[in-house]
Design an enzyme around this catalytic site. Structure first.
Site, PDB file in Angstrom:
ATOM      1  N   CYS A 137       4.309   2.241   3.032  1.00  0.00           N
ATOM      2  CA  CYS A 137       4.917   3.344   1.838  1.00  0.00           C
ATOM      3  C   CYS A 137       5.610   4.698   3.046  1.00  0.00           C
ATOM      4  O   CYS A 137       4.745   5.282   3.937  1.00  0.00           O
ATOM      5  CB  CYS A 137       4.084   3.420   1.185  1.00  0.00           C
ATOM      6  SG  CYS A 137       3.734   4.973   0.333  1.00  0.00           S
ATOM      7  N   CYS A 140       3.797   7.605   1.950  1.00  0.00           N
ATOM      8  CA  CYS A 140       2.646   8.303   1.901  1.00  0.00           C
ATOM      9  C   CYS A 140       2.180   8.348   3.060  1.00  0.00           C
ATOM     10  O   CYS A 140       1.563   8.914   3.757  1.00  0.00           O
ATOM     11  CB  CYS A 140       1.942   6.654   1.937  1.00  0.00           C
ATOM     12  SG  CYS A 140       2.290   5.814   0.492  1.00  0.00           S
ATOM     13  N   ASP A 141       3.086   7.362   4.090  1.00  0.00           N
ATOM     14  CA  ASP A 141       2.559   7.584   5.566  1.00  0.00           C
ATOM     15  C   ASP A 141       3.816   8.265   6.534  1.00  0.00           C
ATOM     16  O   ASP A 141       3.285   8.577   8.148  1.00  0.00           O
ATOM     17  CB  ASP A 141       2.057   6.168   6.276  1.00  0.00           C
ATOM     18  CG  ASP A 141       0.725   5.635   4.929  1.00  0.00           C
ATOM     19  OD1 ASP A 141       0.041   6.494   5.282  1.00  0.00           O
ATOM     20  OD2 ASP A 141       0.685   4.498   4.852  1.00  0.00           O
TER      21      ASP A 141
END
Ligand code: NDP
Length: 311
Positions: A137, A140-141
């Site tokens: 992701c 997200c990261d």
């Protein structure tokens, strides 16, 4: 037969948010968590994009707080895997759910929040470096790879979108595409090709990852020449698709050709009365914790209205 007004399947942000709303509406919901209580977020490290956490929060801690919030209003959270669903097509009918192959329960409304599972290549190194450079992701990261070089695998809309997202944060982004063309839409392709710090390697597959404790090198192979080479990168992102966890409902609910549940527009209602779908099992476009929570809220409100109309 145990009977409930509202049964929630799955314990990610969608499920817990549905539980909070359903419990506060006095539907006395029962939730079955599935085999991974807390869902996909329990496998990530820091969550920095969920509103309300100015200093960020770890995925497992956030899910524990959501659970406590759901329980505070009376949700009964049970560990268990729903293994069979026999959904009624009658207005006001009881839906029969089997848990762990042996316990049968009936519910007047069912909120499906079974989530999706990111696909991985199946390399041993993906597990070895999980949380240490490997991610499925980018939104997200990606932030953790600010200024660093990264590799992303895939050639669909997700890979194209995430490559351009990463290109804004990272140094160089290398995109590994296993064929000679992208599957992504033309508009997304154009964005990729117009971004200076994205390099696309065609006919190229990742075969291994190397590094001391965290990813430092991605080993790749050209599948036409079988030539192997190494790319220096600190981040290795997978964007080769997700599989929604909806096999249980095959033949009963409408799905698209990749298994995502189809709901009425601007609604979480499925084609069956009293059955609502929320979160990543139903959303293939946004797939964020906050959007999943949003559709979980919608599902609970719709379940409440459905029950009220039956009364
Ligand atoms: P897709 O299935 O569309 O694409 C997957 C990509 O990964 C393909 O390029 C595929 O290659 C590649 N791939 C699959 N398996 C492997 C493997 N083992 N090794 C290497 N490469 C692999 O998934 P997406 O997640 O990109 O998109 C899913 C759906 O969501 C699509 O319908 C998409 O249009 C939609 N979407 C829409 C967005 C938007 O509208 N903004 C944003 C993101 C997604 P190959 O082509 O060779 O099969």
């Amino acid at each position: 037969m145990e009977r409930h007004e509202c049964l929630i399947i799955g314990s990610g942000p969608a499920g817990y948010t549905a539980a909070i709303y359903a419990a506060r509406a006095d539907l006395q919901p029962v939730m079955y968590t599935g085999m991974e209580p807390g869902g996909q977020l329990t496998t990530t490290t820091d969550v920095e994009n969920f509103p309300g956490y100015p200093d960020g929060v770890t995925g497992p801690a956030m899910m524990e707080e959501l659970k406590q919030q759901a329980e505070r209003f009376g949700t009964e959270v049970r560990f268990g895997l729903v293994t069979k669903a026999e959904l009624s097509d009658k207005e006001g009918g009881w839906h029969k759910i089997t848990v762990d192959e042996n316990t049968e329960i009936e519910a007047r409304t069912v909120i499906i929040s079974t989530g999706a599972t990111a696909k991985y290549l199946g390399l041993e190194a993906e597990q070895k470096y999980a949380g240490h450079g490997v991610s499925a992701c980018a939104v997200c990261d990606g932030f953790f790879f600010k200024g660093k070089d990264v590799v992303i695998v895939g050639g669909g809309d997700t890979a194209a979108e995430e490559a351009t997202y990463l290109a804004k944060l990272c140094g160089k982004v290398t995109m590994l595409v296993r064929r000679e063309e992208l599957r992504a839409s033309k508009a997304m392709q154009n964005r990729v090709f117009a971004t200076e710090n994205i390099e696309v390697l065609w006919n190229t597959e990742a075969v291994d990852l190397e590094g001391e404790g965290a990813v430092e090198t991605v080993v790749v192979k050209n599948n036409q020449t079988n030539e192997t080479s190494r790319i220096a990168a600190q981040g290795f992102f997978l964007a080769i698709g997700h599989k929604p966890n909806t096999d249980l409902f095959t033949g009963q609910l409408e799905m698209d050709d990749t298994g995502y549940l189809i709901t009425a527009s601007d609604s979480t209602a499925t084609r069956l009365p009293g059955v609502f779908a929320s979160g990543d099992a139903q959303d293939k476009v946004y797939r964020q914790a906050v959007t999943a929570a949003g559709t979980g809220c919608m599902a609970a409100l719709e379940a409440e209205r459905y029950l009220a109309a039956l009364d």
